[in-house]
Scaffold this motif. Structure first.
Motif, mmCIF file in Angstrom:
data_model
loop_
_atom_site.group_PDB
_atom_site.id
_atom_site.type_symbol
_atom_site.label_atom_id
_atom_site.label_comp_id
_atom_site.label_asym_id
_atom_site.label_seq_id
_atom_site.Cartn_x
_atom_site.Cartn_y
_atom_site.Cartn_z
ATOM 1 N N LEU A 171 24.869 -5.207 -32.984
ATOM 2 C CA LEU A 171 23.481 -5.581 -32.720
ATOM 3 C C LEU A 171 22.531 -4.726 -33.534
ATOM 4 O O LEU A 171 21.424 -5.156 -33.872
ATOM 5 N N HIS A 172 22.957 -3.515 -33.831
ATOM 6 C CA HIS A 172 22.180 -2.590 -34.668
ATOM 7 C C HIS A 172 23.168 -1.637 -35.309
ATOM 8 O O HIS A 172 23.987 -1.025 -34.635
ATOM 9 N N LYS A 173 23.073 -1.528 -36.638
ATOM 10 C CA LYS A 173 24.002 -0.666 -37.364
ATOM 11 C C LYS A 173 23.268 -0.192 -38.607
ATOM 12 O O LYS A 173 22.672 -0.983 -39.324
ATOM 13 N N THR A 174 23.326 1.122 -38.861
ATOM 14 C CA THR A 174 22.631 1.646 -40.053
ATOM 15 C C THR A 174 23.582 1.853 -41.198
ATOM 16 O O THR A 174 24.766 1.878 -41.046
ATOM 17 N N THR A 191 30.871 4.146 -36.372
ATOM 18 C CA THR A 191 31.102 2.702 -36.441
ATOM 19 C C THR A 191 32.501 2.353 -36.934
ATOM 20 O O THR A 191 33.119 1.425 -36.423
ATOM 21 N N GLU A 192 33.010 3.100 -37.893
ATOM 22 C CA GLU A 192 34.360 2.820 -38.395
ATOM 23 C C GLU A 192 35.412 3.091 -37.316
ATOM 24 O O GLU A 192 36.403 2.352 -37.216
ATOM 25 N N LEU A 193 35.200 4.119 -36.511
ATOM 26 C CA LEU A 193 36.113 4.419 -35.411
ATOM 27 C C LEU A 193 36.140 3.249 -34.421
ATOM 28 O O LEU A 193 37.219 2.812 -33.993
ATOM 29 N N ALA A 224 24.089 3.214 -33.289
ATOM 30 C CA ALA A 224 24.576 1.858 -33.536
ATOM 31 C C ALA A 224 24.805 1.230 -32.162
ATOM 32 O O ALA A 224 25.121 1.937 -31.194
ATOM 33 N N LEU A 225 24.613 -0.075 -32.076
ATOM 34 C CA LEU A 225 24.792 -0.788 -30.814
ATOM 35 C C LEU A 225 25.684 -2.000 -31.043
ATOM 36 O O LEU A 225 25.527 -2.707 -32.042
#
Length: 169
Positions: free
Chosen positions: A166-169, A149-151, A103-104
């Motif tokens: 910017l990018h997240k799966t 991502t949650e962290l 993730a970015l």
């Protein structure tokens, strides 16, 4: 902002019992019909879905279609620790990460105070896999394992700053 480029990687699966000439014919056919951006051993990397579809069709017909990967091509100034865990550098010195594993994000510089943004960044340092420096007027891009991502959002909330994915799966 220097963006990553989305690309596709398709592995060539060499079946047992095929003669080397067969392999050479398939490689030649790929060269004639597919615009290959880069290659890493048996992994062919293409820039768009149309080229991916052509490559898959050739490999499927030859019964040599292996696994496919969604990739992000990082800019040369990206600094990534432990790249082998989330990507690779091709023989042409292109740095790729597996899109489904990362993730970015950036930090909205209008949110929180400078001290809050600094404190959040210090907390993220423990978890990020890398950074992509930007021009002075733009925020650094952080790269991390997609499971975190949650962290990141929790740290952002604790310091009252906003992250932009910017990018997240």
């Amino acid at each position: 902002m220097k963006r990553m480029r989305h690309m596709y990687g398709i592995e060539l699966a060499i079946p047992d019992g095929k003669l080397p000439g067969f392999y050479a014919q398939v490689i030649h056919k790929i060269g004639d019909h597919v615009n290959v951006f880069d290659r890493d051993k048996l992994l062919f990397i293409v820039e768009n879905e149309a080229e991916k579809d052509k490559l898959e069709a050739i490999l499927q017909k030859s019964q040599m279609l292996g696994d496919g990967f969604s990739l992000l091509l990082l800019p040369p100034e990206a600094m990534v620790g432990h790249l082998d865990d989330i990507g690779f550098v091709s023989p042409n010195d292109h740095m790729f990460v597996y899109a489904d594993q990362v993730a970015l994000f950036t930090v909205d510089k209008a949110s929180g105070t400078p001290a809050d943004r600094w404190a959040a960044a210090e907390q993220w340092k423990e978890h990020v896999s890398g950074t992509i420096p930007q021009a002075e007027e733009e925020e650094t891009i952080y790269l991390l394992d997609s499971s975190l991502t949650e962290l990141v959002e929790g740290i952002a909330k604790a310091y009252q700053v906003q992250v932009q994915w910017l990018h997240k799966t």
